[in-house]
Design an enzyme around this catalytic site. Structure first.
Site, PDB file in Angstrom:
ATOM      1  N   GLY A 146     -11.877   2.585  -1.942  1.00  0.00           N
ATOM      2  CA  GLY A 146     -11.995   1.275  -1.317  1.00  0.00           C
ATOM      3  C   GLY A 146     -11.194   1.189  -0.030  1.00  0.00           C
ATOM      4  O   GLY A 146     -10.219   1.929   0.158  1.00  0.00           O
ATOM      5  N   GLN A 151      -6.457  -2.941   6.480  1.00  0.00           N
ATOM      6  CA  GLN A 151      -6.025  -1.535   6.560  1.00  0.00           C
ATOM      7  C   GLN A 151      -6.448  -0.876   7.871  1.00  0.00           C
ATOM      8  O   GLN A 151      -5.979   0.215   8.192  1.00  0.00           O
ATOM      9  CB  GLN A 151      -6.570  -0.728   5.371  1.00  0.00           C
ATOM     10  CG  GLN A 151      -5.974  -1.152   4.038  1.00  0.00           C
ATOM     11  CD  GLN A 151      -6.563  -0.349   2.890  1.00  0.00           C
ATOM     12  OE1 GLN A 151      -7.633  -0.684   2.388  1.00  0.00           O
ATOM     13  NE2 GLN A 151      -5.884   0.715   2.488  1.00  0.00           N
ATOM     14  N   CYS A 169      -3.838   4.323  -2.982  1.00  0.00           N
ATOM     15  CA  CYS A 169      -4.265   3.515  -1.840  1.00  0.00           C
ATOM     16  C   CYS A 169      -4.225   4.374  -0.584  1.00  0.00           C
ATOM     17  O   CYS A 169      -3.264   5.117  -0.381  1.00  0.00           O
ATOM     18  CB  CYS A 169      -3.313   2.324  -1.698  1.00  0.00           C
ATOM     19  SG  CYS A 169      -3.723   1.243  -0.327  1.00  0.00           S
ATOM     20  N   LEU A 170      -5.263   4.255   0.260  1.00  0.00           N
ATOM     21  CA  LEU A 170      -5.305   5.052   1.493  1.00  0.00           C
ATOM     22  C   LEU A 170      -4.157   4.686   2.443  1.00  0.00           C
ATOM     23  O   LEU A 170      -3.812   5.464   3.315  1.00  0.00           O
ATOM     24  CB  LEU A 170      -6.656   4.865   2.198  1.00  0.00           C
ATOM     25  CG  LEU A 170      -7.861   5.484   1.474  1.00  0.00           C
ATOM     26  CD1 LEU A 170      -9.155   5.089   2.172  1.00  0.00           C
ATOM     27  CD2 LEU A 170      -7.736   7.000   1.385  1.00  0.00           C
ATOM     28  N   HIS A 220      -7.919  -4.510  -6.505  1.00  0.00           N
ATOM     29  CA  HIS A 220      -7.093  -3.814  -5.507  1.00  0.00           C
ATOM     30  C   HIS A 220      -7.435  -4.303  -4.090  1.00  0.00           C
ATOM     31  O   HIS A 220      -6.543  -4.607  -3.297  1.00  0.00           O
ATOM     32  CB  HIS A 220      -7.311  -2.297  -5.636  1.00  0.00           C
ATOM     33  CG  HIS A 220      -6.493  -1.484  -4.680  1.00  0.00           C
ATOM     34  ND1 HIS A 220      -5.426  -0.695  -5.083  1.00  0.00           N
ATOM     35  CD2 HIS A 220      -6.566  -1.319  -3.338  1.00  0.00           C
ATOM     36  CE1 HIS A 220      -4.902  -0.100  -4.030  1.00  0.00           C
ATOM     37  NE2 HIS A 220      -5.576  -0.455  -2.955  1.00  0.00           N
ATOM     38  N   GLU A 221      -8.749  -4.408  -3.808  1.00  0.00           N
ATOM     39  CA  GLU A 221      -9.168  -4.796  -2.455  1.00  0.00           C
ATOM     40  C   GLU A 221      -8.890  -6.274  -2.182  1.00  0.00           C
ATOM     41  O   GLU A 221      -8.455  -6.629  -1.086  1.00  0.00           O
ATOM     42  CB  GLU A 221     -10.651  -4.475  -2.229  1.00  0.00           C
ATOM     43  CG  GLU A 221     -11.004  -2.990  -2.325  1.00  0.00           C
ATOM     44  CD  GLU A 221     -10.055  -2.067  -1.574  1.00  0.00           C
ATOM     45  OE1 GLU A 221      -9.595  -2.436  -0.464  1.00  0.00           O
ATOM     46  OE2 GLU A 221      -9.736  -0.986  -2.097  1.00  0.00           O
ATOM     47  N   HIS A 223      -5.414  -6.705  -1.170  1.00  0.00           N
ATOM     48  CA  HIS A 223      -5.207  -6.380   0.254  1.00  0.00           C
ATOM     49  C   HIS A 223      -5.484  -7.603   1.130  1.00  0.00           C
ATOM     50  O   HIS A 223      -4.760  -7.865   2.083  1.00  0.00           O
ATOM     51  CB  HIS A 223      -6.143  -5.247   0.694  1.00  0.00           C
ATOM     52  CG  HIS A 223      -5.600  -3.870   0.470  1.00  0.00           C
ATOM     53  ND1 HIS A 223      -4.406  -3.429   1.011  1.00  0.00           N
ATOM     54  CD2 HIS A 223      -6.100  -2.810  -0.207  1.00  0.00           C
ATOM     55  CE1 HIS A 223      -4.201  -2.164   0.653  1.00  0.00           C
ATOM     56  NE2 HIS A 223      -5.209  -1.771  -0.092  1.00  0.00           N
TER      57      HIS A 223
END
Ligand code: CO
Length: 154
Positions: A46, A51, A90-91, A132-133, A136
């Site tokens: 994701g 981000q 997480c990226l 998770h998204e 963010h």
């Protein structure tokens, strides 16, 4: 279409609450395309707009084994339930994985790139990714939920 730079932890943009999208216009479509390209390039699950430095309520999720590719615009959780605890990463926090508890089921309402409201529903990885998204988009990182850090995933 373009690959954008993924912002990593330490940059304050990741802690800011994102604004709702007023209209799904060309800029939004272009951002969705860039998020897809950037996520695929990074081999992630994701990616959310903050981000890549854009404070809008937009995110993408790539889960080929659970129905494919999902785009979230102004998403809101309508229903959730159960619980699952598993490794999450997480990226924006590369190479770090921790055990995080999330609901195991979610139903989420979202705008599509055609500007229509739809419901998406799923379990396990899909539910984990949606929470998770959306975190963010609210300026929250998964680290705050980690119960135990784990070694890098196989
Ligand atoms: Co993340």
């Amino acid at each position: 279409m373009a690959i954008r730079k993924i912002i990593t932890v330490g940059d304050d943009v990741l802690n800011k609450k994102c604004r709702e999208v007023d209209a799904v216009d060309e800029k939004v479509i272009s951002l969705l395309n860039d998020l897809r390209d950037t996520l695929k390039e990074a081999n992630g699950v994701g990616l959310a707009a903050p981000q890549v430095g854009i404070l809008k309520r937009i995110a993408v999720i790539d889960l080929p084994e659970e129905g494919g590719f999902f785009e979230l615009i102004n998403p809101s959780v309508i229903e959730f339930g159960g619980s699952q605890t598993d490794s999450e990463g997480c990226l924006s926090f590369p190479g770090q994985y921790g055990e995080v508890e999330r609901p195991i089921y979610v139903k989420v309402k979202t705008l599509t790139r055609e500007g229509k409201w739809v419901m998406l529903e799923g379990e396990r990885l899909f539910a984990r990714a949606v929470f998770h998204e959306i975190d963010h988009l609210d300026g929250k990182m998964f680290m705050r939920l980690v119960k135990k850090w784990v070694d890098e995933e196989e």
